[in-house]
Design a protein around this motif. Sequence first.
Motif, PDB file in Angstrom:
ATOM      1  N   PRO A 126       8.083   6.395  -2.169  1.00 38.22           N
ATOM      2  CA  PRO A 126       7.658   5.249  -2.978  1.00 38.22           C
ATOM      3  C   PRO A 126       7.607   5.613  -4.460  1.00 38.22           C
ATOM      4  O   PRO A 126       7.040   6.649  -4.838  1.00 38.22           O
ATOM      5  CB  PRO A 126       6.269   4.931  -2.435  1.00 38.22           C
ATOM      6  N   HIS A 162      12.515   2.169  -1.970  1.00 39.30           N
ATOM      7  CA  HIS A 162      11.067   1.913  -1.955  1.00 39.30           C
ATOM      8  C   HIS A 162      10.501   2.045  -3.374  1.00 39.30           C
ATOM      9  O   HIS A 162       9.654   2.900  -3.646  1.00 39.30           O
ATOM     10  CB  HIS A 162      10.362   2.868  -0.997  1.00 39.30           C
ATOM     11  N   ILE A 188       9.497  -0.071  -7.298  1.00 37.15           N
ATOM     12  CA  ILE A 188       9.164  -1.302  -7.990  1.00 37.15           C
ATOM     13  C   ILE A 188       9.121  -1.008  -9.482  1.00 37.15           C
ATOM     14  O   ILE A 188       8.634   0.051  -9.893  1.00 37.15           O
ATOM     15  CB  ILE A 188       7.816  -1.887  -7.501  1.00 37.15           C
ATOM     16  N   SER A 245      -3.609   1.176  -8.225  1.00 32.17           N
ATOM     17  CA  SER A 245      -3.277   0.491  -6.976  1.00 32.17           C
ATOM     18  C   SER A 245      -2.124   1.175  -6.263  1.00 32.17           C
ATOM     19  O   SER A 245      -2.137   1.333  -5.035  1.00 32.17           O
ATOM     20  CB  SER A 245      -2.927  -0.971  -7.276  1.00 32.17           C
ATOM     21  N   PHE A 246      -1.130   1.594  -7.037  1.00 34.68           N
ATOM     22  CA  PHE A 246       0.024   2.286  -6.457  1.00 34.68           C
ATOM     23  C   PHE A 246      -0.386   3.602  -5.817  1.00 34.68           C
ATOM     24  O   PHE A 246       0.074   3.940  -4.718  1.00 34.68           O
ATOM     25  CB  PHE A 246       1.065   2.516  -7.549  1.00 34.68           C
ATOM     26  N   ARG A 287      -2.110   2.614  -2.597  1.00 33.34           N
ATOM     27  CA  ARG A 287      -1.218   2.010  -1.602  1.00 33.34           C
ATOM     28  C   ARG A 287       0.208   2.052  -2.152  1.00 33.34           C
ATOM     29  O   ARG A 287       0.704   1.049  -2.686  1.00 33.34           O
ATOM     30  CB  ARG A 287      -1.642   0.571  -1.324  1.00 33.34           C
ATOM     31  N   THR A 319       3.107   1.788  -0.979  1.00 32.91           N
ATOM     32  CA  THR A 319       4.097   0.826  -0.483  1.00 32.91           C
ATOM     33  C   THR A 319       3.731  -0.614  -0.795  1.00 32.91           C
ATOM     34  O   THR A 319       4.559  -1.514  -0.590  1.00 32.91           O
ATOM     35  CB  THR A 319       4.269   0.974   1.038  1.00 32.91           C
ATOM     36  N   ALA A 320       2.525  -0.858  -1.314  1.00 28.91           N
ATOM     37  CA  ALA A 320       2.106  -2.235  -1.598  1.00 28.91           C
ATOM     38  C   ALA A 320       1.163  -2.278  -2.795  1.00 28.91           C
ATOM     39  O   ALA A 320       0.004  -2.686  -2.676  1.00 28.91           O
ATOM     40  CB  ALA A 320       1.443  -2.847  -0.361  1.00 28.91           C
ATOM     41  N   PRO A 321       1.623  -1.865  -3.979  1.00 29.09           N
ATOM     42  CA  PRO A 321       0.733  -1.898  -5.158  1.00 29.09           C
ATOM     43  C   PRO A 321       0.436  -3.332  -5.588  1.00 29.09           C
ATOM     44  O   PRO A 321       1.244  -4.250  -5.375  1.00 29.09           O
ATOM     45  CB  PRO A 321       1.556  -1.159  -6.220  1.00 29.09           C
ATOM     46  N   ASP A 322      -0.713  -3.506  -6.186  1.00 30.16           N
ATOM     47  CA  ASP A 322      -1.132  -4.812  -6.699  1.00 30.16           C
ATOM     48  C   ASP A 322      -0.693  -4.929  -8.162  1.00 30.16           C
ATOM     49  O   ASP A 322      -1.209  -4.226  -9.031  1.00 30.16           O
ATOM     50  CB  ASP A 322      -2.646  -4.944  -6.588  1.00 30.16           C
ATOM     51  N   THR A 323       0.248  -5.800  -8.420  1.00 25.96           N
ATOM     52  CA  THR A 323       0.755  -6.001  -9.790  1.00 25.96           C
ATOM     53  C   THR A 323       0.314  -7.345 -10.356  1.00 25.96           C
ATOM     54  O   THR A 323       0.878  -7.817 -11.338  1.00 25.96           O
ATOM     55  CB  THR A 323       2.287  -5.917  -9.805  1.00 25.96           C
TER      56      THR A 323
END
Length: 533
Positions: A455, A481, A483, A507-508, A511, A513-517
Amino acid sequence: MAEHGFRDGAAAAGAVLALLAALGPAPAGAAPRNAATAAAAGPAAGTGIAAAAGPGSAAVSGFVPGPCPRTAEPVAALATARCGFLEVPENRARPGGRTIRLAVAVIPATSAKPAQDPVVFMSGGPGGDTFDDIPFLVSSGLNRDRELIVMAQRGNLHSKPDLACPELDRFHAASVGLPSYAPRTQRLMLDAVTQCRDRLRADGVDLGAYNSTENAADFADLRTALGIEQWNVYGHSYGSNLAMTYLRLHPQGIRAVALDSFTPPQSVSLPFAWAGAREGLDYLYRACEAEARCKSRYPDLERTLNDQVRKLEARPLTMNVRPPQGGDPVKVVLDGGALLNVLVAKGIPFVDVPAAIDELARGRPERFARARAAGSVQAVGRTAHGLTHSVVCSEWVPGHSAPDVLEAGRRAFPGLPDAVLAQAPQLAFQEQVCRVWNVPDRTATQRVAPVGSVPTLFLNGTFDMKTGASWAQKTARTLPHSIAVQIPGIGHWAVPQSPCAQKVLASFLSRPTAPDTGCVAGLRWEPFTIAPR
């Protein structure tokens, strides 16, 4: 690119051990196999690597605990850090050769129950002072939930040998009073480069061994020596280039990679510098046009700047100006090259750039002159120019001719004088410098597109004139994987400047694989300064 750092505009516009107390107690809740525990146990007990030998010995000794280095300005986080050095071969292609020492600090997490996967930081430059970056990392929350590990890259300040070039620091200080690209300026710079090269070689330094491949191997050795099973990597600017090299060559034990102000190893070169300058300026121009007050007060900002570059390149302005850091006035020469270098280096805060350009056109050059004068105050010995030149001359310069640089400049800024466009911004005379520095061409090894399924987060500011934000988006499309996140109105090194970027990074790391942006939506740049007419 060279001389990176969001806070270094002043110094870059002009150019760019007494010990603390012994190791303190382990932080509460520390994991049994984390960096702090390995450091405390020592190399023999914690890593199985031989005990330390002296600098220059053929024996590789791994991590050796020791006091933290004394920094130019006090770094509070070092008071509780566990420090030491990593001893590695100077040149891994030469078995039995001498070893070098790289300064390391493990900064405890502020959380009572930190995650077991620390974050390791890779600093910019190449050649920037890693320990000087610690306050910005801590204030950005890098050690909130996990240990933060910093290591001075090979050749950097606090490592041994230190590839500082005071000769070049003194040249950069004097160069503010010289035309940017005049023959005499080139001669003085090459004299300083030659003196530094000769001194380092006389000290036995293998200049060809200071490259990104060896640098990446150092970090791989550090993870093993500290007994860390898995960690996260955060690199900015050149450090992002290094992080991609590290991921490609040593993917073992990497949980996630965050890249701030991404410098793509497959593309970075002298022509690349022109593309970054153009992209950052275009974002700034569009931002001004999107603000009614800025658009009305500063119409056609691009044309105004281009006119001033042409005018001052034809007839440079010489004046005496007091540096913003204080002290006596210094002689400053403002020409077309100086204007672009000041802007690329963020020598003027972005909010003031339209006003500065307008004032210059109205016969008031003070903002640009003060930014240029700031380069007369150099932190002598802080930047490892030796590492800078070894990386630039082996990995960035080869494969592109002087006409390539000029053509890239013409594409980016059509109509500007060739005398300005022939030199990449902040990388003047590099072909001549590299002939003096004389290190092997490593482009075949280094200019390789990133690969991997780890990631990866790309963070870039839209106003970054050193590493354009679009390069992160292009590279992210090739990694399954990853962003890419853009922060409006931010320049080089986004995280310390943007609370939103800090939230995204945190956040990254929690998590990958699912960061909060979510905080990025609706972000805008700081409104531009509207100066009186």
